[in-house]
Design an enzyme around this catalytic site. Sequence first.
Site, short mmCIF file in Angstrom:
data_model
loop_
_atom_site.label_atom_id
_atom_site.label_comp_id
_atom_site.label_asym_id
_atom_site.label_seq_id
_atom_site.Cartn_x
_atom_site.Cartn_y
_atom_site.Cartn_z
N SER A 40 -7.19 0.17 10.27
CA SER A 40 -7.61 -1.67 9.75
C SER A 40 -9.38 -1.65 10.16
CB SER A 40 -6.71 -2.89 10.04
OG SER A 40 -7.67 -4.25 9.70
N PHE B 253 -9.98 -2.15 4.19
CA PHE B 253 -11.01 -2.87 4.15
C PHE B 253 -9.59 -4.44 3.02
CE2 PHE B 253 -14.09 -0.90 6.12
CZ PHE B 253 -14.94 -1.34 6.33
N ASN B 254 -10.67 -4.41 1.86
CA ASN B 254 -9.59 -6.05 1.68
C ASN B 254 -8.62 -4.66 0.46
OD1 ASN B 254 -11.62 -6.82 3.68
ND2 ASN B 254 -10.16 -8.16 2.95
N ILE C 54 1.12 -1.16 -0.10
CA ILE C 54 -0.27 0.09 -0.07
C ILE C 54 1.06 1.07 0.17
CG2 ILE C 54 -1.72 1.46 1.49
CD1 ILE C 54 -2.60 -1.86 2.61
N LYS D 188 -3.27 -2.24 15.86
CA LYS D 188 -4.17 -1.30 15.16
C LYS D 188 -5.37 -0.78 16.55
CE LYS D 188 -3.02 -2.12 10.69
NZ LYS D 188 -1.36 -1.28 10.44
N GLY E 117 -11.51 -17.63 13.93
CA GLY E 117 -11.51 -16.01 13.88
C GLY E 117 -11.82 -15.42 12.55
N ASP F 125 14.88 1.42 9.87
CA ASP F 125 13.44 0.77 11.09
C ASP F 125 12.92 1.50 11.46
OD1 ASP F 125 12.14 -0.89 13.19
OD2 ASP F 125 14.13 -2.63 13.10
N ASN G 298 -0.88 -14.48 3.12
CA ASN G 298 -2.15 -14.17 4.02
C ASN G 298 -3.55 -14.04 3.20
OD1 ASN G 298 -0.78 -15.90 6.47
ND2 ASN G 298 0.37 -13.43 6.28
N ASN G 299 -2.78 -13.26 2.17
CA ASN G 299 -4.85 -13.49 1.64
C ASN G 299 -4.79 -13.78 0.24
OD1 ASN G 299 -4.28 -10.87 3.40
ND2 ASN G 299 -2.79 -9.59 2.03
N ASN H 299 9.54 -6.54 4.86
CA ASN H 299 8.55 -7.32 3.94
C ASN H 299 8.47 -6.58 2.86
OD1 ASN H 299 6.25 -9.28 3.94
ND2 ASN H 299 4.92 -7.79 5.28
N TYR I 283 -2.88 -8.76 15.83
CA TYR I 283 -2.45 -7.99 14.90
C TYR I 283 -3.38 -6.71 15.33
CZ TYR I 283 -3.17 -5.73 10.48
OH TYR I 283 -3.83 -4.76 9.64
#
Length: 330
Positions: free
Chosen positions: A124, A177-178, A12, A152, A291, A58, A197-198, A35, A148
Amino acid sequence: MKVLVSGGMGFIGSHTVVELINSGHEAVIVDNLYNSFKSVLTSLKEITGKDIPFYDVDVTNEKELEEVFEKEKVDAVIHFAGYKAVGESVSKPLMYYKNNLLTTINLAELSQKYNVKHFIFSSSATVYGDQESPLKESMRLGETTNPYGETKKMSERILTDFSKVNPDFHIVLLRYFNPIGAHESGLIGEVPQGIPNNLMPYITQVASGKREKLFVFGNDYDTKDGTGVRDYIHVVDLAKGHLAALTKSKSGLSVYNLGTGEGVSVLELIETFKRVNKIDIPYEITTRRAGDVASVYADGTKALKELGFKTKLTLEDMVRDSWNFEKNLK
């Protein structure tokens, strides 16, 4: 404005850097490449035609981060730097709490010290927990199901309290959202490390032959076809939402959903990908994941009214651009 983008080499963040530059702003990227990949910088230059200052720092290292603030004299911060894998957060909770909270605190402290009054936080929809959609900003925050999501929610609380003692700051919490899709050039997009993961990168990896088939977690939800429903937003639209928040937000704390306002099921997403890209996606229905909730989608009324933000790119655009990026990966 000159904008410090923490995590600006990520999925993003990199798209937001493009939109900032396309709109006449300057971007300064701070990213430790945990990442993401340094090659993204080359892609960003190819897309924008600009050399973008990049600091391999960092954000938990306050001393090194302050050197960037001191040197660059930025006007705004957009904060993406954070660990984001739900499963990993469950197995490594301390790592997630330490990184995701400390990055927020360090950036807020230095923004205060250097009088950087525009601060946008990458939050999120996870913070809503399991509540009935459409989800509205006025809703109470729900019970999160993993560290996680909790980071947030806690970061939102930190910035909320920070705004109370800095009422002249423009602090915006953006609840995503996604996000899926990729830049139309095919040069930047989502590159997961290890098993995705997505959903979308898993689909594209099946399409490219990297994985044998897709696993659909549950088809017994109370939804249109029994599979989970989510609000998928094109990452370019999402990036433009940050631009709207940067230029139109008011003093104090503001909270906005960034989504399309429409729910799409897992099977609908698969079928759209197959139809648009003319490629088969073998899949297997398996048991629900712990979850996961049945349906999550946004109410985008507030973002439209106050920011003038409305998504423009379609689900067809999302699946086409995702596949285009996947095909370009070396």
